[in-house]
Design an enzyme around this catalytic site. Structure first.
Site, PDB file in Angstrom:
ATOM      1  N   GLY A  57     -50.657  -9.842 -37.933  1.00  0.00           N
ATOM      2  CA  GLY A  57     -52.039 -10.110 -38.274  1.00  0.00           C
ATOM      3  C   GLY A  57     -52.469 -11.517 -37.917  1.00  0.00           C
ATOM      4  O   GLY A  57     -51.954 -12.128 -36.972  1.00  0.00           O
ATOM      5  N   HIS A  58     -53.409 -12.051 -38.697  1.00  0.00           N
ATOM      6  CA  HIS A  58     -54.016 -13.352 -38.421  1.00  0.00           C
ATOM      7  C   HIS A  58     -52.994 -14.488 -38.457  1.00  0.00           C
ATOM      8  O   HIS A  58     -53.014 -15.379 -37.618  1.00  0.00           O
ATOM      9  CB  HIS A  58     -55.126 -13.603 -39.451  1.00  0.00           C
ATOM     10  N   PHE A  59     -52.115 -14.438 -39.449  1.00  0.00           N
ATOM     11  CA  PHE A  59     -51.078 -15.463 -39.584  1.00  0.00           C
ATOM     12  C   PHE A  59     -49.746 -14.897 -39.096  1.00  0.00           C
ATOM     13  O   PHE A  59     -48.838 -14.625 -39.879  1.00  0.00           O
ATOM     14  CB  PHE A  59     -50.979 -15.948 -41.030  1.00  0.00           C
TER      15      PHE A  59
ATOM     16  N   ASP B 154     -55.143  -8.584 -36.012  1.00  0.00           N
ATOM     17  CA  ASP B 154     -56.077  -9.526 -36.627  1.00  0.00           C
ATOM     18  C   ASP B 154     -57.506  -9.009 -36.482  1.00  0.00           C
ATOM     19  O   ASP B 154     -57.942  -8.686 -35.377  1.00  0.00           O
ATOM     20  CB  ASP B 154     -55.924 -10.887 -35.928  1.00  0.00           C
TER      21      ASP B 154
END
Length: 321
Positions: free
Chosen positions: A295-297, A269
């Site tokens: 990653g972020h999600f 992320d």
């Protein structure tokens, strides 16, 4: 006993046991069915997803930006056989009320206040928290104000340390914090609200992008594109500047109350990188720490892994009522 009587008894027994099996599985299916509800909190309609037996330990799932409770659409049924799972949408997000920003003050303090009132309205007295992105400053406000309610915390790319904001993504946002009356600096952030930026948040740092459904980004963007929502999100970018000043308070909460904590952090992320995960080790004694290749999600690509880690962790630390 005659052969015909024996056959009749066998058939009856088989029917009875089959009915019992079906009833047990039907009950399990019912507890894992996700219900979509709305409750009034003041003048606001707060939408939330709910599943699982109400007498089971509760998990309150708090979403990030630019999404809503839809980010938990797969996690909820993966936990609902053993837990009472609740995932609300904040005002201005998802399917909750979206008053214009001149009618409602969109700050993290206000969103936390609404979610606090929401938990009381639906009768939550104790719960584990799952916090991601915006969910962290909202959840940590709740936890530090009501430490007796918190049974455990699951952190997925949710920041509580200065190290987590020391990266390029935050530079234009910090510039806006330092000059909050500047329309130029405010307008410079609008690019974060377009579809390409939303897709980037879902896909950047994902090892196997084909595992990420495009539906999440499309759903989020549809709601971001509602008239007036951009101004709400820009107000929230400005309000994020109120969070770093509270980091010492949240860290003191960690040290004093020592909530059992599970870190499941997407290490790729670029918004909340792994540098923001490491400092939790300073303050928590009961800590399970996992940097995921995501990653972020992270739920989009590593949802099964996160659900498994949560079930193991909560099984050890959150006792059934």
């Amino acid at each position: 006993m005659s052969r015909s009587n024996s056959l009749a008894i066998l058939l009856a027994f088989s029917a009875f046991t089959a009915w019992g099996w079906l009833s047990a599985n039907e009950t399990q299916a019912q507890t894992q069915t996700v219900l979509h509800k709305t409750v009034k909190v003041g003048d606001l309609d707060i939408f939330y997803r709910e599943a699982g037996p109400k007498d089971a330990p509760t998990i309150l799932l708090l979403h990030g930006f630019p999404t809503s409770s839809q980010m938990f659409r797969n996690l909820i049924p993966a936990l609902a056989d053993k837990y009472h799972v609740i995932a609300p949408d904040y005002p201005g997000f998802g399917h909750s009320s979206m008053p214009t920003h001149d009618k409602f003050t969109y700050t993290f303090d206000n969103l936390a206040k609404v979610i606090d009132e929401f938990t009381q309205k639906i009768g939550l007295t104790k719960y584990a928290l799952y916090v991601q992105d915006y969910g962290a400053p909202i959840g940590y406000r709740l936890a530090s104000a009501h430490p007796e309610r918190i049974t455990a915390i699951v952190v997925q790319n949710g920041n509580a340390y200065d190290e987590g904001l020391d990266n390029d993504f935050w530079k234009p946002i910090k510039a806006y914090w330092n000059d909050p009356t500047s329309q130029t600096k405010r307008d410079a952030l609008k690019g974060v609200l377009n579809y390409d930026a939303t897709k980037w948040q879902y896909l950047h740092g994902v090892k196997q992008p084909e595992r990420v459904s495009p539906d999440g980004a499309a759903h989020d963007q549809f709601l971001l594109d509602r008239p007036g929502n951009a101004e709400i999100q820009l107000d929230m970018f400005l309000s994020y500047g109120s969070n770093p000043a509270l980091y010492p308070r949240w860290q003191e909460y960690f040290r004093k109350h020592q909530p059992p904590m599970l870190i499941v952090w997407g290490k790729n992320d670029q918004i909340f990188p792994a540098a923001g995960a490491e400092p939790y080790k300073r303050d928590l004694k009961t800590l399970e720490f996992h940097l995921l290749d995501a990653g972020h999600f992270a739920l989009e690509s590593n949802g099964d892994e996160i659900a498994r880690l949560m079930r193991d962790f909560l099984g050890k630390h959150v006792a059934r009522k």
